[in-house]
Design an enzyme around this catalytic site. Sequence first.
Site, PDB file in Angstrom:
ATOM      1  N   TRP A  75      29.399  19.034  28.605  1.00 58.46           N
ATOM      2  CA  TRP A  75      30.499  18.161  28.240  1.00 58.46           C
ATOM      3  C   TRP A  75      29.896  17.200  27.216  1.00 58.46           C
ATOM      4  O   TRP A  75      29.061  16.362  27.539  1.00 58.46           O
ATOM      5  CB  TRP A  75      31.014  17.399  29.460  1.00 58.46           C
ATOM      6  CG  TRP A  75      32.253  16.603  29.188  1.00 58.46           C
ATOM      7  CD1 TRP A  75      33.526  17.075  29.119  1.00 58.46           C
ATOM      8  CD2 TRP A  75      32.339  15.203  28.957  1.00 58.46           C
ATOM      9  NE1 TRP A  75      34.404  16.051  28.860  1.00 58.46           N
ATOM     10  CE2 TRP A  75      33.705  14.883  28.755  1.00 58.46           C
ATOM     11  CE3 TRP A  75      31.407  14.170  28.900  1.00 58.46           C
ATOM     12  CZ2 TRP A  75      34.153  13.590  28.504  1.00 58.46           C
ATOM     13  CZ3 TRP A  75      31.852  12.877  28.650  1.00 58.46           C
ATOM     14  CH2 TRP A  75      33.212  12.606  28.455  1.00 58.46           C
ATOM     15  N   ASN A 101      21.597  16.665  32.459  1.00 57.93           N
ATOM     16  CA  ASN A 101      22.900  16.046  32.693  1.00 57.93           C
ATOM     17  C   ASN A 101      22.675  14.544  32.738  1.00 57.93           C
ATOM     18  O   ASN A 101      21.892  14.070  33.554  1.00 57.93           O
ATOM     19  CB  ASN A 101      23.470  16.548  34.029  1.00 57.93           C
ATOM     20  CG  ASN A 101      24.718  15.777  34.454  1.00 57.93           C
ATOM     21  OD1 ASN A 101      25.431  15.247  33.612  1.00 57.93           O
ATOM     22  ND2 ASN A 101      24.975  15.726  35.748  1.00 57.93           N
ATOM     23  N   GLU A 483      50.579   8.520  38.998  1.00 60.53           N
ATOM     24  CA  GLU A 483      49.878   9.788  39.245  1.00 60.53           C
ATOM     25  C   GLU A 483      50.653  10.963  38.637  1.00 60.53           C
ATOM     26  O   GLU A 483      50.062  11.872  38.055  1.00 60.53           O
ATOM     27  CB  GLU A 483      49.662   9.962  40.760  1.00 60.53           C
ATOM     28  CG  GLU A 483      49.030  11.284  41.187  1.00 60.53           C
ATOM     29  CD  GLU A 483      47.658  11.558  40.597  1.00 60.53           C
ATOM     30  OE1 GLU A 483      47.056  10.674  39.969  1.00 60.53           O
ATOM     31  OE2 GLU A 483      47.187  12.707  40.727  1.00 60.53           O
ATOM     32  N   LYS A 487      49.125  13.457  35.848  1.00 62.88           N
ATOM     33  CA  LYS A 487      49.059  14.915  36.029  1.00 62.88           C
ATOM     34  C   LYS A 487      49.638  15.643  34.825  1.00 62.88           C
ATOM     35  O   LYS A 487      49.073  16.600  34.333  1.00 62.88           O
ATOM     36  CB  LYS A 487      49.818  15.370  37.286  1.00 62.88           C
ATOM     37  CG  LYS A 487      49.158  15.143  38.622  1.00 62.88           C
ATOM     38  CD  LYS A 487      47.991  16.053  38.918  1.00 62.88           C
ATOM     39  CE  LYS A 487      46.690  15.487  38.459  1.00 62.88           C
ATOM     40  NZ  LYS A 487      46.029  14.493  39.227  1.00 62.88           N
ATOM     41  N   GLU A 490      47.359  15.384  31.801  1.00 56.88           N
ATOM     42  CA  GLU A 490      46.139  16.176  31.940  1.00 56.88           C
ATOM     43  C   GLU A 490      46.409  17.664  31.746  1.00 56.88           C
ATOM     44  O   GLU A 490      45.631  18.370  31.114  1.00 56.88           O
ATOM     45  CB  GLU A 490      45.554  16.002  33.354  1.00 56.88           C
ATOM     46  CG  GLU A 490      44.916  14.676  33.623  1.00 56.88           C
ATOM     47  CD  GLU A 490      44.432  14.565  35.075  1.00 56.88           C
ATOM     48  OE1 GLU A 490      43.316  14.098  35.279  1.00 56.88           O
ATOM     49  OE2 GLU A 490      45.186  14.935  35.998  1.00 56.88           O
ATOM     50  N   HIS A 506      61.924  -3.931  30.820  1.00 60.07           N
ATOM     51  CA  HIS A 506      61.139  -4.861  30.007  1.00 60.07           C
ATOM     52  C   HIS A 506      60.406  -4.165  28.864  1.00 60.07           C
ATOM     53  O   HIS A 506      59.372  -4.656  28.404  1.00 60.07           O
ATOM     54  CB  HIS A 506      60.144  -5.618  30.885  1.00 60.07           C
ATOM     55  CG  HIS A 506      60.809  -6.477  31.909  1.00 60.07           C
ATOM     56  ND1 HIS A 506      61.534  -7.600  31.584  1.00 60.07           N
ATOM     57  CD2 HIS A 506      60.906  -6.350  33.266  1.00 60.07           C
ATOM     58  CE1 HIS A 506      62.026  -8.140  32.694  1.00 60.07           C
ATOM     59  NE2 HIS A 506      61.657  -7.392  33.717  1.00 60.07           N
ATOM     60  N   LYS A 605      35.637  17.351  35.551  1.00 64.37           N
ATOM     61  CA  LYS A 605      35.957  17.017  36.937  1.00 64.37           C
ATOM     62  C   LYS A 605      35.142  15.824  37.422  1.00 64.37           C
ATOM     63  O   LYS A 605      35.619  15.010  38.188  1.00 64.37           O
ATOM     64  CB  LYS A 605      35.669  18.241  37.809  1.00 64.37           C
ATOM     65  CG  LYS A 605      35.960  18.031  39.268  1.00 64.37           C
ATOM     66  CD  LYS A 605      37.301  18.608  39.622  1.00 64.37           C
ATOM     67  CE  LYS A 605      37.782  18.249  40.992  1.00 64.37           C
ATOM     68  NZ  LYS A 605      39.127  17.680  40.952  1.00 64.37           N
TER      69      LYS A 605
HETATM   70  C1  G6P Z   1      37.835  12.548  36.342  1.00 67.28           C
HETATM   71  C2  G6P Z   1      38.658  13.673  36.917  1.00 67.28           C
HETATM   72  C3  G6P Z   1      39.834  13.098  37.707  1.00 67.28           C
HETATM   73  C4  G6P Z   1      39.339  12.136  38.769  1.00 67.28           C
HETATM   74  C5  G6P Z   1      38.443  11.037  38.176  1.00 67.28           C
HETATM   75  C6  G6P Z   1      37.734  10.244  39.262  1.00 67.28           C
HETATM   76  O1  G6P Z   1      38.551  11.891  35.354  1.00 67.28           O
HETATM   77  O2  G6P Z   1      39.132  14.526  35.891  1.00 67.28           O
HETATM   78  O3  G6P Z   1      40.552  14.151  38.321  1.00 67.28           O
HETATM   79  O4  G6P Z   1      40.421  11.550  39.415  1.00 67.28           O
HETATM   80  O5  G6P Z   1      37.425  11.625  37.358  1.00 67.28           O
HETATM   81  O6  G6P Z   1      36.845  11.093  39.931  1.00 67.28           O
HETATM   82  P1  G6P Z   1      36.330  10.915  41.400  1.00 67.28           P
HETATM   83  O7  G6P Z   1      35.462  12.115  41.641  1.00 67.28           O
HETATM   84  O8  G6P Z   1      35.534   9.635  41.420  1.00 67.28           O
HETATM   85  O9  G6P Z   1      37.491  10.846  42.309  1.00 67.28           O
END
Ligand code: G6P
Length: 610
Positions: A75, A101, A483, A487, A490, A506, A605
Amino acid sequence: MCGIIGYIGKQKAASILIEGLKRLEYRGYDSAGLSVISREFGVETIKAVGKVANLENKINGRDIGGTAGIAHTRWATHGKPCDQNSHPHTDCRKNIFLVHNGIIENYQELKDNLVKKGHKFSSETDTEIIAHLIEEFNKKTDFKSSVLKTLKIIKGTYGLAIINKKEPDKIIVARLGSPLILGIGREEFIVASDIAAIIRHTNKVIFLEDGEMAVITPENCEIFNAKNKSINKGATELDWSLEKAEKQGFAHFMLKEIFEQPTSISDAVRGRLVVKDGLAKLGGLKDMAEKLRNIKRIVIVSCGTSYHAGLVGEYMLEEYAGLPVEVEYASEFRYRKILLNKNTAIIAISQSGETADTLAAIREGKNKGALTLGIVNTVGSTIARETDAGVYNHAGPEIGVASTKAFTSQLAIFVLLTLFLGRQRDMSLITGKRIAAEMNKIPRLIEKILKQAKAIKKITRKYTRYQNILYLGRKYNFPIALEGALKIKEISYIHAEGYPSGEMKHGPIALIDGNFPSIIIVPSDSVYEKNLSGIQELKARGGKIIAIATKGDKKIKKLTDEVIYIPKTLEMLTPLLSVVPLQLLAYYMGIQRGLDVDKPRNLAKSVTVE
Ligand code: G6P
């Protein structure tokens, strides 16, 4: 938040590395690469831009010798995705190969020094300097000492796996701030950023801590602490199965994980809800019970979807446990001067347990004397280990990049925590019993919503062409509006905004016309009537409306264009239901737009960089 893996043993390394990379791919998929080492052939390195499948195609079934190797899925942070910037990186003489990493913060200054000494760099990455530093030290000292000297001068975070052409029977790994797990097989070791890449080979693992390093040969593995002292670390036996990490007939991990929610929620509450006493038994908090009784305030820290779970938790804890709660983006928490003391509990919520900002937030909280708790899904992850106590989600591995089942399991844990803290305070037995009994029914109610998947898919078809959607909700369902919007962004790359219904007038209302639909979460709860006014206001501007409403609400049908019904439950539990249709809407929208819903562009992720 890249994924790294290393293998050393008796089997051919290349196929094991590729298979492991596929399981790590959710951590990043800008490029992938591997290096395999053998006494006979030296080191062979192959890289490909894009997903692991591209690397596999490049190898094209070719038999690659070598029973040790390292691999990486990237990444991108420093340098665009291209072959040169892909890992493994190497030194000038092509002896040292490594995957990394994390981020090396002082790389530029180290690189300038190395360039002065004549080192030639072939990538724009921060990682490459590590290979050159090891090369430099390796002129005067052995491989392990060279790695140690290098680790002393680099600043930043790393999970590293390193091989050396001159010592082909060895992999050296090290960790600081990025996860690294060592799997112990029969005459083989597999090391990776995540359990998912190890579990096929063994369930016996050692979690490396920050500052630790291991020297691994096919026969042995020696672990050293930050002071370079050899240490004995016990192995943990995991109960995760490979099956749990696979798709089981679903087209995508995301869909599988949405459909797994009745099970994952049952798993989250199993053995913990005591309906007859209106209580929650939480083993991880047992020793903390007295401390928690004295807590006067809660600060929740998290990122992304986990942050939205925290917002729902805020409503639950304030209403039923009578505690003041603040919810902070972990990335902002670090830069604020929030007053913390021993009467404050910080709750970190994290699916992965590795999110860098969330981890930094709990470290900061600890420094200030606050009690730290974790709501974490990944067993043995850094946040789980570094918090004073916590509750595991037990949702099993979540592979789809967009979080679904981890989110609802986080909500379920907040219900348990509300019971736990509420019953320590003013919550009555009757209220406790009612919440516990209703919570037990949630998995079955979600099954009913999942049965509407086809109908939801049909609705989605009518909305695929829109470029913008407004998500609205109030009280417990305001975070669900956020949320839902996250979604859809994303998964389908549609611009969406989540707003509290009352705030719509507003500002956002200025956007509404026939081309800007809204999704409003409007269960039959204490704010139902208020939400209806919002619907009227949207209608008056010609906006199309999809409502998520409670079964039996006929009125809403007349006011909106589409209705998706959820079953009736307690108001505080409605978010566990209302989010499910929104997950399905996002999924089908992504599919209809022809997108890779399990691996949306630019996302990862597990975000282990700040
Ligand atoms: C990334 C993932 C999200 C997740 C966030 C927090 O942005 O793509 O899906 O909600 O990280 O991650 P965590 O593992 O701390 O819940």
